[in-house]
Motif scaffolding. Sequence first.
Motif, PDB file in Angstrom:
ATOM      1  N   PHE A 173       0.844  -1.203   0.000  1.00 59.76           N
ATOM      2  CA  PHE A 173       0.000   0.000   0.000  1.00 59.76           C
ATOM      3  C   PHE A 173       0.878   1.251   0.000  1.00 59.76           C
ATOM      4  O   PHE A 173       1.877   1.324   0.719  1.00 59.76           O
ATOM      5  N   SER A 174       0.483   2.229  -0.815  1.00 61.29           N
ATOM      6  CA  SER A 174       1.217   3.506  -0.811  1.00 61.29           C
ATOM      7  C   SER A 174       0.250   4.637  -1.156  1.00 61.29           C
ATOM      8  O   SER A 174      -0.904   4.390  -1.510  1.00 61.29           O
ATOM      9  N   VAL A 175       0.738   5.869  -1.041  1.00 56.85           N
ATOM     10  CA  VAL A 175      -0.142   7.022  -1.274  1.00 56.85           C
ATOM     11  C   VAL A 175       0.512   8.062  -2.188  1.00 56.85           C
ATOM     12  O   VAL A 175       1.726   8.246  -2.179  1.00 56.85           O
ATOM     13  N   ILE A 176      -0.359   8.718  -2.969  1.00 59.52           N
ATOM     14  CA  ILE A 176       0.027   9.975  -3.620  1.00 59.52           C
ATOM     15  C   ILE A 176      -0.530  11.051  -2.694  1.00 59.52           C
ATOM     16  O   ILE A 176      -1.745  11.161  -2.531  1.00 59.52           O
ATOM     17  N   VAL A 177       0.335  11.793  -2.051  1.00 59.02           N
ATOM     18  CA  VAL A 177      -0.129  12.799  -1.077  1.00 59.02           C
ATOM     19  C   VAL A 177      -0.335  14.130  -1.781  1.00 59.02           C
ATOM     20  O   VAL A 177       0.613  14.720  -2.307  1.00 59.02           O
ATOM     21  N   SER A 178      -1.593  14.596  -1.801  1.00 51.59           N
ATOM     22  CA  SER A 178      -1.880  15.887  -2.412  1.00 51.59           C
ATOM     23  C   SER A 178      -2.734  16.732  -1.457  1.00 51.59           C
ATOM     24  O   SER A 178      -3.647  17.419  -1.884  1.00 51.59           O
ATOM     25  N   HIS A 179      -2.420  16.636  -0.169  1.00 56.05           N
ATOM     26  CA  HIS A 179      -3.152  17.428   0.830  1.00 56.05           C
ATOM     27  C   HIS A 179      -2.641  18.867   0.843  1.00 56.05           C
ATOM     28  O   HIS A 179      -1.456  19.115   0.611  1.00 56.05           O
ATOM     29  N   ARG A 180      -3.555  19.773   1.146  1.00 49.79           N
ATOM     30  CA  ARG A 180      -3.206  21.192   1.216  1.00 49.79           C
ATOM     31  C   ARG A 180      -3.771  21.803   2.491  1.00 49.79           C
ATOM     32  O   ARG A 180      -4.744  21.289   3.038  1.00 49.79           O
ATOM     33  N   VAL A 181      -3.154  22.904   2.936  1.00 52.62           N
ATOM     34  CA  VAL A 181      -3.669  23.627   4.104  1.00 52.62           C
ATOM     35  C   VAL A 181      -4.081  25.041   3.680  1.00 52.62           C
ATOM     36  O   VAL A 181      -3.439  25.645   2.818  1.00 52.62           O
ATOM     37  N   ILE A 182      -5.143  25.523   4.303  1.00 52.16           N
ATOM     38  CA  ILE A 182      -5.810  26.736   3.816  1.00 52.16           C
ATOM     39  C   ILE A 182      -5.105  28.072   4.150  1.00 52.16           C
ATOM     40  O   ILE A 182      -4.970  28.927   3.267  1.00 52.16           O
ATOM     41  N   PRO A 183      -4.650  28.296   5.386  1.00 48.03           N
ATOM     42  CA  PRO A 183      -4.188  29.667   5.715  1.00 48.03           C
ATOM     43  C   PRO A 183      -3.115  30.242   4.770  1.00 48.03           C
ATOM     44  O   PRO A 183      -3.204  31.427   4.415  1.00 48.03           O
ATOM     45  N   PRO A 184      -2.129  29.457   4.311  1.00 50.19           N
ATOM     46  CA  PRO A 184      -1.146  30.069   3.403  1.00 50.19           C
ATOM     47  C   PRO A 184      -1.779  30.584   2.101  1.00 50.19           C
ATOM     48  O   PRO A 184      -1.296  31.571   1.529  1.00 50.19           O
ATOM     49  N   ALA A 185      -2.859  29.942   1.654  1.00 46.96           N
ATOM     50  CA  ALA A 185      -3.533  30.424   0.438  1.00 46.96           C
ATOM     51  C   ALA A 185      -4.211  31.760   0.704  1.00 46.96           C
ATOM     52  O   ALA A 185      -4.210  32.658  -0.156  1.00 46.96           O
ATOM     53  N   GLN A 186      -4.772  31.916   1.896  1.00 40.82           N
ATOM     54  CA  GLN A 186      -5.369  33.218   2.252  1.00 40.82           C
ATOM     55  C   GLN A 186      -4.302  34.305   2.237  1.00 40.82           C
ATOM     56  O   GLN A 186      -4.523  35.402   1.731  1.00 40.82           O
ATOM     57  N   GLU A 187      -3.139  33.970   2.800  1.00 43.21           N
ATOM     58  CA  GLU A 187      -2.033  34.940   2.849  1.00 43.21           C
ATOM     59  C   GLU A 187      -1.628  35.359   1.442  1.00 43.21           C
ATOM     60  O   GLU A 187      -1.383  36.529   1.171  1.00 43.21           O
ATOM     61  N   LEU A 188      -1.535  34.356   0.551  1.00 41.92           N
ATOM     62  CA  LEU A 188      -1.143  34.664  -0.817  1.00 41.92           C
ATOM     63  C   LEU A 188      -2.127  35.637  -1.456  1.00 41.92           C
ATOM     64  O   LEU A 188      -1.732  36.596  -2.121  1.00 41.92           O
ATOM     65  N   LEU A 189      -3.417  35.383  -1.234  1.00 39.94           N
ATOM     66  CA  LEU A 189      -4.434  36.250  -1.839  1.00 39.94           C
ATOM     67  C   LEU A 189      -4.351  37.667  -1.277  1.00 39.94           C
ATOM     68  O   LEU A 189      -4.488  38.643  -2.010  1.00 39.94           O
ATOM     69  N   LEU A 190      -4.092  37.773   0.012  1.00 36.19           N
ATOM     70  CA  LEU A 190      -3.975  39.103   0.621  1.00 36.19           C
ATOM     71  C   LEU A 190      -2.729  39.815   0.111  1.00 36.19           C
ATOM     72  O   LEU A 190      -2.747  41.004  -0.209  1.00 36.19           O
ATOM     73  N   GLU A 191      -1.644  39.048   0.013  1.00 36.80           N
ATOM     74  CA  GLU A 191      -0.380  39.620  -0.431  1.00 36.80           C
ATOM     75  C   GLU A 191      -0.464  40.117  -1.868  1.00 36.80           C
ATOM     76  O   GLU A 191       0.075  41.168  -2.200  1.00 36.80           O
ATOM     77  N   SER A 192      -1.164  39.364  -2.707  1.00 32.53           N
ATOM     78  CA  SER A 192      -1.240  39.749  -4.125  1.00 32.53           C
ATOM     79  C   SER A 192      -2.047  41.036  -4.290  1.00 32.53           C
ATOM     80  O   SER A 192      -1.820  41.801  -5.224  1.00 32.53           O
ATOM     81  N   GLY A 193      -3.011  41.261  -3.403  1.00 34.33           N
ATOM     82  CA  GLY A 193      -3.851  42.453  -3.517  1.00 34.33           C
ATOM     83  C   GLY A 193      -4.726  42.445  -4.756  1.00 34.33           C
ATOM     84  O   GLY A 193      -5.352  43.454  -5.102  1.00 34.33           O
ATOM     85  N   GLU A 194      -4.778  41.319  -5.433  1.00 34.82           N
ATOM     86  CA  GLU A 194      -5.531  41.225  -6.684  1.00 34.82           C
ATOM     87  C   GLU A 194      -7.023  41.494  -6.455  1.00 34.82           C
ATOM     88  O   GLU A 194      -7.699  42.074  -7.290  1.00 34.82           O
TER      89      GLU A 194
END
Length: 378
Positions: A173-194
């Motif tokens: 048994f093995s895994v393809i790990v594609s988990h993500r965490v939310i807060p860094p994405a919020q930071e990116l959106l705030l930083e971009s100011g888009e």
Amino acid sequence: MEDSFENMDPLQIGEDYRDKDLALKAGKRIRELASDEKQTYKFMHVCGTHEYTITHSGLRELLPPNVEVIAGPGCPVCVTPPEDIALAITITKQPNVLLTTFGDMMRVPATGWGSLNSARSKGAKIQVVYSMMDAIEIARKNPDLEVVHFAIGFETTTPPTAVELLAGPPENFSVIVSHRVIPPAQELLLESGEVGLNGFILPGHVCTITGMRPYMPISEKWKVPQVVAGFEPLDVLLGLVMLLTQIDEGRAEVENEYTRAVTLDGNVRAQEMISQVFETVDAKWRAIGTIPKSGLALRSEFASFDVREHVSVDVEPLKFEVPPGCRCGEVLRGVVGPKECPLFGKKCTPQQPVGPCMVGQEGTCSIVYGALASKPDS
Ligand code: SF4
């Protein structure tokens, strides 16, 4: 039941989270708090289930024109990089490999590769499972097969992955790990100011695991209010009342509307298990880019469960993140809404999705399409 919505305690709303009168009162309070029409408010949620509630309950129609709620990158299958889908498809070409994953992942297209569904129709061994436990059971019963689980999702789906790996799956048994965490994405959106954001509605289910603490540095640094909200229409409306109240009072804090499920510290045991198994790494979000410390990778003690330790794979780089013409990246960043995509409802439908946002119950395009299609005059 409280008569005025202004001081309503979410705990006292009881079973009436779909009560129309309370919703109208909440709408009135929102209009009062946003009565200065020259001031605009743009709030983002980062959860497909919130988008479903907002769209299918018609909540946006209750809001004044200067209060906007937009969807962000809250759909886990949408942000899963196409390279991971290509990797999953590639390994199924090997004779003794069975890939398992969740239903929503099956229809997500990767440009030039098709989807897991299309690979399965061509004979690839792929099985939909409800949990990773099911995948491990398949591995136990089929020792001659190499079972690879495609593990995707945010903080809500990560604990089961950690629990199962800690329990010691079989060697095949093995895994393809594609988990993500939310807060860094919020930071990116705030930083971009888009997109000029005035606050976030935080995902209640994610916060049952994480608690509220990981979001506090964001409010502190960016001076944006955030409110954890549940998934009933009144949860969302009350969340908006709380966000606007913070702005009115000059505060930028993390508050909790979803007190019936979320605590300050969250599920500490689940958090411990996640950090036992995973470390945070920079990770790619589809059509958004690489976000620092937004992904999870297996720690060295668990590296033997990485798919690349079990199956030899070589995936060519992909030319396109999303198919030409698809505006999914902008949809995920809250820059445009689904209807601004020229393919929406024409070339791209839930039956024949062109981009990932038109797939599944959490894709913004799919949710908006479904709501429009269910209107009697559509
Ligand atoms: S409607 Fe389809 S093509 Fe357009 S942004 Fe959404 S998923 Fe992409």
